[in-house]
Each structure stands twice: as structure tokens, then as C-alpha cells.
Write an enzyme that holds these catalytic residues in place. Structure first.
Site, short mmCIF file in Angstrom:
data_model
loop_
_atom_site.label_atom_id
_atom_site.label_comp_id
_atom_site.label_asym_id
_atom_site.label_seq_id
_atom_site.Cartn_x
_atom_site.Cartn_y
_atom_site.Cartn_z
N ASP A 49 -19.46 -50.62 21.05
CA ASP A 49 -18.29 -49.77 20.83
C ASP A 49 -17.62 -49.49 22.16
OD1 ASP A 49 -18.85 -49.61 18.16
OD2 ASP A 49 -19.83 -47.65 18.26
N ASP A 103 -16.84 -39.64 25.74
CA ASP A 103 -18.21 -40.13 25.46
C ASP A 103 -19.06 -40.03 26.71
OD1 ASP A 103 -17.94 -41.07 22.78
OD2 ASP A 103 -16.93 -42.88 23.47
N GLU A 123 -26.74 -43.07 22.88
CA GLU A 123 -25.85 -44.14 22.44
C GLU A 123 -25.09 -44.73 23.62
OE1 GLU A 123 -22.92 -43.03 19.51
OE2 GLU A 123 -22.25 -45.09 19.33
N GLU A 124 -24.86 -43.92 24.64
CA GLU A 124 -24.04 -44.36 25.76
C GLU A 124 -24.84 -44.98 26.90
OE1 GLU A 124 -21.06 -44.55 25.01
OE2 GLU A 124 -21.13 -43.22 23.28
N ASP A 179 -26.67 -38.75 20.25
CA ASP A 179 -25.32 -39.32 20.17
C ASP A 179 -24.43 -38.26 20.81
OD1 ASP A 179 -22.86 -40.27 19.70
OD2 ASP A 179 -23.05 -40.47 17.54
N LEU A 223 -21.34 -37.96 21.63
CA LEU A 223 -20.04 -37.64 21.04
C LEU A 223 -19.84 -38.47 19.78
CD1 LEU A 223 -16.69 -37.49 21.08
CD2 LEU A 223 -18.00 -35.58 21.98
N ASP A 224 -20.08 -37.86 18.65
CA ASP A 224 -19.90 -38.56 17.37
C ASP A 224 -18.47 -38.40 16.89
OD1 ASP A 224 -20.81 -39.76 14.81
OD2 ASP A 224 -20.24 -37.80 14.03
N GLU A 284 -28.38 -41.08 14.95
CA GLU A 284 -27.44 -40.62 13.93
C GLU A 284 -28.18 -40.41 12.59
OE1 GLU A 284 -23.11 -42.18 15.14
OE2 GLU A 284 -24.46 -43.83 14.67
#
Ligand code: F6P
Length: 344
Positions: free
Chosen positions: A60, A66, A88-89, A107, A109-110, A272
Site C-alpha cells: 500500500d 501513516d 503495518e508500516e 496498524d 493509521l487505519d 487488523e
């Protein structure tokens, strides 16, 4: 009216068996105030929704916010007994204090596609025991039922923390004037009666037959096999759809589909699906990948995706039944259709 309890007071009286877990929840809540303040400024804080020109581990596009959220929460977690962070990052795990007892999957920043649109976005976290003496990933590659706690923060009209330390699911709302989270709803129980579904319906042509059948049945309303009129909502920020379902019921679906890269859906198991599944199970709801209970899946890698369906238990079980019962086509049979003899 007596003042609602602060998060701190709640954790002291009704927190986790292990106070280290409470410390993580408190640190996540504290750091979220910084992110909330940045989000509330919108473009006055800079162009937070701009792509940074790189992709995260899952392909992504990373947005400025993020990265800010990843850095803010990872740094904040140094103040808690956390050995490892998986985010996630970040491609691989980050070691904070190798001797500490906990591991946190994040996560940061969802719902990043909504940063520029003034729509609710959030932060999701999952707390696991750290496994000393193993490589960083081993602590995270365990089924979600081993989580010690989980939750999410939603940055919306109100900033709220939804959390569980395996003693029910509770909601706290930020009082911005005092900078404190206070108890808004204790022991949330998901309403089974609400007939509302959340799915990105533009993917209809890519879904498998079982998902299409379920949504067709919702659309058929009270004359169809579900015998009820369904409403639809899709915010495209999972935290916002999840919050709505927690407070008024319904079901969320992000199934796998036929698009390239989407066979296992879009959402990530560790940071998530697992935390959402724990929050929902603790609120009398359920979560499945359409076949397996989410919390029973053993992850193979940090950024693994999974189809995800969660919400009120009866609805989630029905979707699973459409996938696992070989006779699921019965809902389309003339006998069971809206003009049929045998409604199920
Ligand atoms: O990446 C996660 C996410 O932004 C969720 O918050 C949201 O439910 C989903 O992706 C939206 O996906 P789509 O843009 O495919 O509808």
C-alpha cells in the site's frame, strides 16, 4: 450525574491480570491524543494525506500520516514493558526492550484513504506475550486467541478508545478539555437484532458465489430468505464500521475476491483482524475468515492478509454456513426463495 471514571482509574480497578498489559493500553491512549490533535488540524498541520512515494510492507502507498502515526506509537511504547513492535508500516519487527514481557502489533493509521476527506480514521493494536530467546517474528506468529488485550482508537467526531483486556469490551471517550479518556460504555454487548451490513459492494462481480448469495439475501429484504429488510453502510475505515456495529449491531465483510492480490481479502491478520476479533468476541460477537474462527488461525508471516467477517454472532455464523455447508445454494432454490414454500 457522577463523573464517568477515567481510563486510569478503570484500569486500576478492573484492568488486566497483568498490569503490564494495562500499561500498554494507557500508553496507546496517551499517544493517540497527539495523533488526534494532528488530525483535527487537517491541512493546517500539513498535507497528511500526501503519498510519501514509498509503499509499506504490504504494497500500500504510505501517506505522511501513516508514518507519523507509526513513529509516534512506536516511540511511545518505549514507555511500556514492550519488547517488540510489528507494524503495518514496517517490513520487519522493531525491538524496543528485548527483556520486556510484551509484544504489540499495530496498524498505526487505519483508513488512510480517508485522511483527506474528514472521515473517521483510527489506530488498531494487539497485545501478545513476547517469547524471549526467539527471533522477533516468533512472538507474533501465534493464533490470535493468545492475545492478552486488544483495541482501537477512532478519530471521529469523538475520539474514542475501544479496548479489551479479556474482561469484556469497553469504550472510553476523550474529554478534550481535560485530555483524559473517560468511560463511555462498559461491557458492550452487540445487538443481535440490527439488520445492517457493511461491504464494499463495488466488488460484487469479484466475490465468490457464497458472498454474493448472502448479500443477495440481504437485498431481498423481508420477502427473501433472511426475512428482514437490511440497510447498508460502508465507510471504508474499518474502525468506523466496527464502532458502529459495536454500538448498534450489524455485520462487516471484507471477503477474499478474484482481483489480483485480493484472494485473501485486503485486511491483515495480525494487526487488523485479530484485535477486531478479540474486541468483538469479548462483546458477544464473532469473527471468521468465512471458514475458520479468526482467533484460531496460526499466522505464517507478519503481513498476512485474511478474509474478514465480524459482527453479531448470528449473522457471522450464517455467512460461515454459506461457505461451509455444501447445500448453501438452498437459499437460491425456488423452494426457499421469496416465493418459496420453505423459508430458512
Ligand atoms: O486498509 C484497511 C482499510 O482502509 C479499512 O480500514 C477499510 O475497511 C478498507 O481498507 C477499505 O477498503 P476499500 O477501499 O477496498 O473499500
Amino acid at each position: 450525574m457522577p463523573e464517568p471514571m477515567t481510563l486510569q482509574a478503570f484500569l486500576e480497578t478492573s484492568g488486566a491480570d497483568d498490569p503490564a498489559v494495562d500499561q500498554v493500553v494507557a500508553v496507546m491512549a496517551g499517544a493517540s491524543r497527539e495523533i488526534a490533535a494532528t488530525i483535527q488540524l487537517g491541512t493546517l498541520a500539513g498535507r497528511m494525506g500526501d503519498a510519501r512515494g514509498n509503499q509499506n510492507a504490504d504494497g500500500d502507498e504510505q501517506k505522511a500520516l501513516d508514518v507519523i502515526a507509526h513513529d509516534t506509537f512506536t516511540e511511545a511504547l518505549r514507555r511500556a514493558p514492550v519488547a517488540l513492535v510489528a507494524s503495518e508500516e514496517s517490513d520487519s519487527t522493531v525491538t524496543l526492550d528485548a527483556d520486556a514481557p510484551l509484544a504489540v502489533a499495530l496498524d498505526p493509521l487505519d483508513g488512510s484513504s480517508n485522511i483527506d476527506t474528514n472521515v473517521s480514521i483510527g489506530t488498531i493494536f494487539s497485545i501478545l506475550p513476547a517469547r524471549p530467546g526467539t527471533d522477533g517474528e516468533a512472538s507474533f506468529l501465534v493464533p490470535g486467541r493468545e492475545q492478552l488485550g486488544a483495541g482501537f482508537i477512532i478519530y471521529g467526531p469523538q475520539v474514542s478508545l475501544v479496548m479489551t483486556v479479556r474482561k469484556g469490551t469497553h469504550i472510553f471517550t476523550l474529554d478534550p478539555a481535560r485530555g483524559e479518556f473517560r468511560l463511555a460504555q462498559q461491557d458492550v454487548r452487540i445487538h443481535p437484532a440490527r439488520t445492517e451490513y457493511a461491504i464494499n459492494a463495488s466488488n460484487y462481480r469479484h466475490w465468490d458465489e457464497c458472498v454474493r448469495t448472502y448479500i443477495d439475501d440481504c437485498l431481498a429484504g423481508e420477502d427473501g430468505p433472511l426475512g428482514a429488510n437490511f440497510n447498508m453502510r460502508w465507510i471504508a475505515s474499518m474502525v468506523a464500521d466496527a464502532y458502529r456495529i459495536l454500538v448498534r449491531g450489524g455485520i462487516f465483510l471484507y471477503p477474499g475476491d478474484q482481483r489480483r492480490g485480493y484472494q485473501q481479502g485486503r485486511l491483515r491478520l495480525l494487526y487488523e483482524a485479530n484485535p477486531m476479533a478479540l474486541v468483538f468476541e469479548e462483546a458477544a460477537g464473532a469473527a471468521t475468515d468465512t471458514v475458520n474462527r479468526i482467533l484460531d488461525i496460526k499466522p505464517r508471516n507478519l503481513h498476512q492478509r485474511t478474509p474478514l467477517v465480524f459482527g453479531s454472532a448470528d449473522k457471522v455464523e450464517r455467512v460461515a454456513r454459506y461457505h461451509t455447508d455444501p447445500s448453501h445454494d438452498f437459499t437460491r432454490s425456488p423452494l426457499f426463495s421469496h416465493r418459496g414454500l420453505l423459508r430458512v
